[in-house]
Design an enzyme around this catalytic site. Structure first.
Site, short mmCIF file in Angstrom:
data_model
loop_
_atom_site.label_atom_id
_atom_site.label_comp_id
_atom_site.label_asym_id
_atom_site.label_seq_id
_atom_site.Cartn_x
_atom_site.Cartn_y
_atom_site.Cartn_z
N SER A 75 -53.24 -50.53 12.64
CA SER A 75 -53.84 -49.66 13.66
C SER A 75 -55.11 -50.33 14.15
CB SER A 75 -54.20 -48.32 13.00
OG SER A 75 -55.06 -47.57 13.83
N TYR B 4 -57.90 -43.29 6.15
CA TYR B 4 -57.00 -43.88 7.14
C TYR B 4 -57.49 -45.28 7.53
CZ TYR B 4 -54.01 -44.33 11.24
OH TYR B 4 -53.07 -44.77 12.14
N1 LIG Z 1 -49.84 -42.79 17.17
C1 LIG Z 1 -50.91 -43.57 17.17
O1 LIG Z 1 -51.81 -43.44 18.01
C2 LIG Z 1 -51.03 -44.67 16.17
C3 LIG Z 1 -52.08 -45.60 16.34
C4 LIG Z 1 -52.21 -46.62 15.43
C5 LIG Z 1 -51.33 -46.75 14.37
N2 LIG Z 1 -50.33 -45.83 14.22
C6 LIG Z 1 -49.45 -46.00 13.08
O2 LIG Z 1 -48.12 -46.03 13.52
C7 LIG Z 1 -47.25 -45.55 12.49
C8 LIG Z 1 -46.32 -44.50 13.06
O3 LIG Z 1 -47.11 -43.42 13.51
P1 LIG Z 1 -46.63 -42.35 14.61
O4 LIG Z 1 -47.79 -42.08 15.45
O5 LIG Z 1 -45.35 -42.78 15.20
O6 LIG Z 1 -46.45 -41.08 13.66
P2 LIG Z 1 -45.31 -39.96 13.54
O7 LIG Z 1 -45.93 -38.88 12.73
O8 LIG Z 1 -44.73 -39.65 14.85
O9 LIG Z 1 -44.19 -40.70 12.66
C9 LIG Z 1 -44.41 -41.07 11.34
C10 LIG Z 1 -43.12 -40.94 10.56
O10 LIG Z 1 -43.36 -41.36 9.20
C11 LIG Z 1 -42.65 -40.47 8.36
N3 LIG Z 1 -43.24 -40.48 7.02
C12 LIG Z 1 -44.41 -39.93 6.63
N4 LIG Z 1 -44.59 -40.09 5.31
C13 LIG Z 1 -43.51 -40.76 4.87
C14 LIG Z 1 -43.11 -41.22 3.58
N5 LIG Z 1 -43.85 -41.01 2.49
N6 LIG Z 1 -41.94 -41.89 3.47
C15 LIG Z 1 -41.16 -42.10 4.56
N7 LIG Z 1 -41.47 -41.66 5.80
C16 LIG Z 1 -42.65 -41.01 5.94
C17 LIG Z 1 -42.76 -39.12 9.04
O11 LIG Z 1 -41.77 -38.20 8.57
C18 LIG Z 1 -42.58 -39.50 10.50
O12 LIG Z 1 -41.21 -39.45 10.89
C19 LIG Z 1 -48.17 -45.05 11.38
O13 LIG Z 1 -48.28 -46.02 10.37
C20 LIG Z 1 -49.48 -44.85 12.09
O14 LIG Z 1 -50.59 -44.93 11.22
C21 LIG Z 1 -50.16 -44.80 15.09
#
Ligand SMILES: NC(=O)c1ccc[n+]([C@@H]2O[C@H](COP(=O)([O-])OP(=O)(O)OC[C@H]3O[C@@H](n4cnc5c(N)ncnc54)[C@H](O)[C@@H]3O)[C@@H](O)[C@H]2O)c1
Length: 251
Positions: A142, A155
């Site tokens: 991130s 985080y």
């Molecule tokens: N959305 C953003 O702005 C953003 C920015 C930077 C980084 N990220 C990173 O991107 C990745 C995806 O995030 P997103 O925004 O798509 O989130 P999201 O919540 O839409 O999707 C995350 C998925 O991970 C699954 N998950 C959670 N805990 C789990 C576990 N223990 N085992 C297996 N699956 C699990 C959830 O059920 C969900 O389907 C994350 O690592 C997040 O930190 C997101």
């Protein structure tokens, strides 16, 4: 197509950026195993993509649990006979509190889901990739892996940790044919970001301010870069940490 004939596992593949990866990877010719704790959404997405003619499956996997991660990789091997690509993407935002108020339980949960999970996934992905002397792994960090995030210490720390793990894994694998990189998304329009914005006013403001081009990223805009890193077009790229954030961290 970019990923023809390749097989991939996508953790957290039921939602947001992981879902976009599952959609894009299958459209680009890959076989995809969606791994997620959300059984309903994961199975529905795999069914939808399989019905559309793609090779796509779902497995329940909790990436904080080593046995579950081992089972996930064994399933990918059973289905596709080899593992070419892995997207270690599952993650959570966690509780919003300043450090003096943050409980050890809340801290530990975020570290487990966002950082220890990447160690466990790397460990078992490498074990099956090493005999083939090829593979590409993308860890989803991130922008918070580079900068301070007030009220989200766990985080930010977990995402900084993912970068250290990525560089170390890439260095350990310089001569194995396995490439390991990190993607650092900026604020992306997903359920996680919506939940973080709803939880805390400081975080809402920070997320909206961070979108310097005037809008959040779409999940597919992040997935496009992950797919490229997984493809042979990135054959000389390893150990990199690539920001896909429209200059958010260039402050
Ligand atoms: N959305 C953003 O702005 C953003 C920015 C930077 C980084 N990220 C990173 O991107 C990745 C995806 O995030 P997103 O925004 O798509 O989130 P999201 O919540 O839409 O999707 C995350 C998925 O991970 C699954 N998950 C959670 N805990 C789990 C576990 N223990 N085992 C297996 N699956 C699990 C959830 O059920 C969900 O389907 C994350 O690592 C997040 O930190 C997101």
């Amino acid at each position: 197509m970019l990923l023809t004939g390749k097989s991939a596992v996508v953790t957290g593949g039921a939602s947001g950026i992981g879902e976009a990866c599952a959609r894009l990877f299958t459209a680009e010719g890959a076989s995809v195993l969606i791994a997620d704790v959300d059984q309903r959404a994961g199975q529905a997405l795999a069914d939808e993509l399989a019905t559309a003619g793609h090779r796509c499956h779902y497995i329940y996997a909790d990436v904080t649990n080593e046995t579950s991660v081992e089972t996930m990789i064994a399933k990918a091997m059973q289905l596709y006979s080899r593992l070419d690509c892995a997207v270690n993407n599952a993650g959570i935002g966690g509780a919003a509190d300043s450090i003096e108020k943050l409980s050890l339980t809340d801290w530990q949960r975020v570290i487990d889901v966002n950082l220890t999970s990447v160690f466990l996934c790397l460990k078992h992905e490498l074990k099956v990739m090493l005999p083939n002397q090829s593979g590409s792994i993308v860890n989803v960090s991130s922008g918070a892996g580079l900068i301070a995030v007030p009220n989200m210490a766990a985080y930010a720390s977990s995402k900084h940790g993912v970068l250290g793990l990525t560089k170390t894994a890439a260095t350990e694998n310089l001569r194995t044919g396995i490439r390991i990189n990190a993607i650092l998304p900026g604020s992306t329009r997903t359920p996680m970001v919506q939940a973080s914005m709803d939880m805390d006013e400081t975080i809402r403001k920070m997320i909206l301010d961070s979108a310097r081009c005037g809008r959040l990223a779409e999940p597919m805009e992040i997935a496009q870069n992950i797919a490229w890193l997984c493809s042979d077009r990135a054959s000389y790229v390893s150990g990199e940490s690539i920001c896909v954030d429209y200059a958010t961290v260039c402050r």
